[in-house]
Design an enzyme around this catalytic site. Structure first.
Site, PDB file in Angstrom:
ATOM      1  N   ASP A 331      23.904  62.099   8.640  1.00 13.79           N
ATOM      2  CA  ASP A 331      24.978  61.535   9.449  1.00 13.79           C
ATOM      3  C   ASP A 331      24.538  60.153   9.929  1.00 13.79           C
ATOM      4  OD1 ASP A 331      27.402  61.581  11.029  1.00 13.79           O
ATOM      5  OD2 ASP A 331      26.082  61.814  12.751  1.00 13.79           O
ATOM      6  N   ASP A 523      22.929  65.556  14.264  1.00 16.86           N
ATOM      7  CA  ASP A 523      22.658  65.913  15.662  1.00 16.86           C
ATOM      8  C   ASP A 523      23.905  66.242  16.459  1.00 16.86           C
ATOM      9  OD1 ASP A 523      23.810  63.393  15.923  1.00 16.86           O
ATOM     10  OD2 ASP A 523      22.543  62.870  17.642  1.00 16.86           O
ATOM     11  N   ASP A 527      28.410  67.976  12.918  1.00 14.41           N
ATOM     12  CA  ASP A 527      27.472  68.116  11.806  1.00 14.41           C
ATOM     13  C   ASP A 527      27.170  69.581  11.478  1.00 14.41           C
ATOM     14  OD1 ASP A 527      27.126  65.353  11.555  1.00 14.41           O
ATOM     15  OD2 ASP A 527      25.624  65.337  13.149  1.00 14.41           O
TER      16      ASP A 527
END
Length: 631
Positions: A331, A523, A527
């Site tokens: 990400d 995080d 996600d």
């Protein structure tokens, strides 16, 4: 011991092995003295008891469940040696076997000690802050969410909490591996089990002590120790079935040696030539002690080594599988970037007024919890510009803030708040990925430029991962222009923008369907679905969302991207050591087995090779623990 009983301490096993060894030596000496046969027999019996009690208890527990293992084989051989009068050989077998178990227990105790040494014991007491400002000491384990507590300098935080008053710094090295204390002031989060270094803080408990970051890490490690790796399932086959197979092979060879080759069954004046003696030797050398311990010892050492470095593997599966990935999906926000906006520039109409403009902006921003406001206040504190205080504060939803600062009207926000300001209206749009905040304070006009900058270590990490054969792909929901900017700065060859969570999952499944092994690092809550879809999931930092910490196979407690590299190297080293251990243990079994079948080898030599290989694989596994703990 049996599966239902705790293992005895290694110190007790070592003491028993020493007694066994001394009694064996005494028996050998007494046996060679005239008229001391009874004393020799008593010493050998002592050696048998000291060296065999642990194996006997383990065997008894397993026999109740109709299971047999290597402890049964050792006892059978020792009793068989005594039956044919080879007392010293049987005692030597039990000595080496008990010494090997003691050394194995000592190695595993060191692994466990490495893990326990990572964490200070959670505080037992806490100071509850009462409404009248006084405090009282309470049981930390019973703190409820919402309770106000006071933490004095040098004390541990009793639970995860949100600071409401005071200023200090927290030593979070036990959780994150970061040796530099982290500054704490009102609005910051503190973690249970970490240390308050110098100032007094008042904080409101945000999690029950049993659910603190400290407690969750220990729970993760304990779960990891109990789980089995893919390679470990290979050795699970060497249980009762293998034991019966070796017993059957030894019986078959006994019959061959005695009936086909004419070797005496039990004794012929030289017990070393008897078929029974040879069968006992074959039984020893084919016992898979080293094979059974070769993988668990490496996995446990690897888990401990990772925990020392702030890398929590959720079991042997994660530890082994990470070494197999060839693509890492990441990400952007909070993983490749810091996840927090930073001030990158100040543009003013009046040159030299940058700090003054920032001071006016921060005076209003202190009244807001918006990420832009937090970034402005943080920048003002870092630059050391004057601290001003605002009044008549007003928040205009979606537009900005207004107020009075030292008698000056201040406007902070979007262009729509300042439509008639010619200098501001003439400013060009900011670059992709950069956010502007316009400021007007009397005669002062300007804008603050902020962005979520890439982590300083991100570009080097991407390059090093590619050098190790792992392609890094950025998956982000941000706009294409912002994503392209970050990808260019980091040297990413593959990136996808504007993705919803389900589209990230689809991308991961696409790669997996093409035969790739995919790891996902993130995080945020969004996600979590992608982490679940990947072969290996990596959670970035303890400050990540609970969904990530619960879903991730690997948790990086220190929020640094290069920890992924360390985790990868540790995983590859662990797999290499597992292969070495399997090669050593299987090789010794095959070589000694062929030697026992094809020619006569003394029982002590067979025992020495068998137990020696067990010690070698355990010591080889402990190589994972070598080296200092990284800062």
């Amino acid at each position: 011991m049996s599966d239902d009983s705790p293992e005895p301490p290694w110190s007790l096993l070592l003491a028993s092995a020493v007694v066994c060894g001394l009694a064996t030596i005494g028996g050998v000496v007494a046996q060679r003295l005239p008229g001391q046969e009874n004393i020799a027999l008593g010493l050998y019996a002592t050696a048998y008891l000291a060296g065999g009690w642990d194996a006997a208890l383990d065997t008894l527990g397993k026999l109740k469940r109709l299971r047999l293992d290597i402890h049964f084989l050792m006892l059978a051989v020792a009793l068989g040696a005594a039956f044919i009068g080879a007392w010293w050989e049987g005692a030597a077998l039990l000595f080496l076997f008990s010494l090997s178990n003691a050394l194995e227990g000592m190695a595993m105790a060191r692994t466990d000690r490495e893990i326990r040494s990572l964490f200070r014991e959670a505080p037992k007491q806490a100071l509850e802050l009462l409404p009248d400002g006084s405090t009282r000491e309470v049981d930390a384990a019973h703190l409820a969410v919402g309770t106000l507590v006071r933490i004095l300098p040098g004390e541990q935080f009793p639970a995860d909490a949100l600071v409401v008053a005071g200023e200090s710094a927290a030593d979070e090295s036990t959780l994150t591996g970061e040796s530099v204390p982290v500054g704490k002031t009102a609005g910051d989060t503190v973690f249970g089990g970490t240390l308050n270094t110098w100032g007094r803080l008042d904080a409101r408990v945000s999690r029950a002590p049993g659910d603190s970051a400290h407690a969750r890490i220990i729970r993760l490690i304990r779960e990891a120790q109990a789980s089995k790796a893919p390679s470990q399932r290979f050795t699970d086959r060497f249980g009762t079935g293998y034991t019966f197979a070796i017993l059957g092979l030894s019986l078959a060879m006994f019959l061959v040696w005695h009936f086909a080759l004419g070797i005496p069954a039990f004794t012929s004046g030289d017990e070393g030539r008897s078929a029974f003696y040879r069968a006992m030797t074959l039984l020893v050398v084919c016992s898979p002690c080293a094979l059974v311990i070769s993988i668990p010892s490496a996995i446990l050492a690897g888990i401990a080594a990772g925990a020392r470095r702030g890398i929590l593997f959720r079991g042997g599966v994660a530890l082994e599988n990470l070494a197999t990935v060839n693509r890492l999906a990441v990400d952007k926000t909070g993983t490749l970037t810091r996840g927090e906006l930073e001030l990158t520039g100040i543009e003013v109409a009046l040159p030299g007024s940058e700090d003054e403009l920032l001071a006016f902006a921060a005076a209003l921003a202190r009244n807001s919890t918006h990420p832009l406001s937090r970034a402005i206040v943080a920048a003002q504190l870092r630059r050391g510009s004057p601290t001003l205080h605002g009044t008549d504060f007003k928040s205009l939803a979606g537009r900005g803030l207004t107020g009075q600062v030292d008698g000056t009207g201040v406007v902070l926000g979007r262009r729509s708040l300042l439509p008639d300001h010619g200098w501001i209206a003439a400013l060009p749009d900011p670059e992709p990925g950069v956010t502007e905040v316009l400021v007007s304070a009397g005669k002062l006009e300007g804008r603050l430029l902020l962005r979520d900058a890439p982590r300083p270590e991100a570009a080097a990490t991407v390059r090093q991962l590619r050098e190790r054969g792992i392609e890094v792909t950025m998956l982000t929901g941000d706009r294409e222009a912002s994503a392209r900017l970050v990808a260019g700065e980091l040297g990413l060859r593959d990136w996808r923008s504007g993705l919803h969570p389900e589209e990230k999952v689809a991308a991961i499944r696409e790669w997996r369907n093409q035969g790739e092994r995919v790891a996902m690092a993130g995080d945020g809550v969004n996600d979590a679905p992608s982490l679940a879809a990947a072969d290996v999931s990596v959670g970035m930092g303890l400050r990540g969302s609970d969904a990530v910490l619960e879903q991730a196979d690997i948790v990086l407690t220190r929020d640094r991207l290069e920890r992924i590299l360390e985790a990868l190297e540790l995983s590859r080293r662990c797999r290499a050591i597992i292969r070495q251990n399997l090669g050593i243990s299987l090789g010794v079994v095959v070589l000694l087995g062929l030697a026992a079948i094809g020619s006569r080898i003394p029982l002590p030599i067979g025992v020495l090779g068998h137990e020696g290989s067990t010690v070698v694989v355990v010591l080889n596994s402990l190589r994972l623990l070598l080296g200092n703990r990284p800062g």
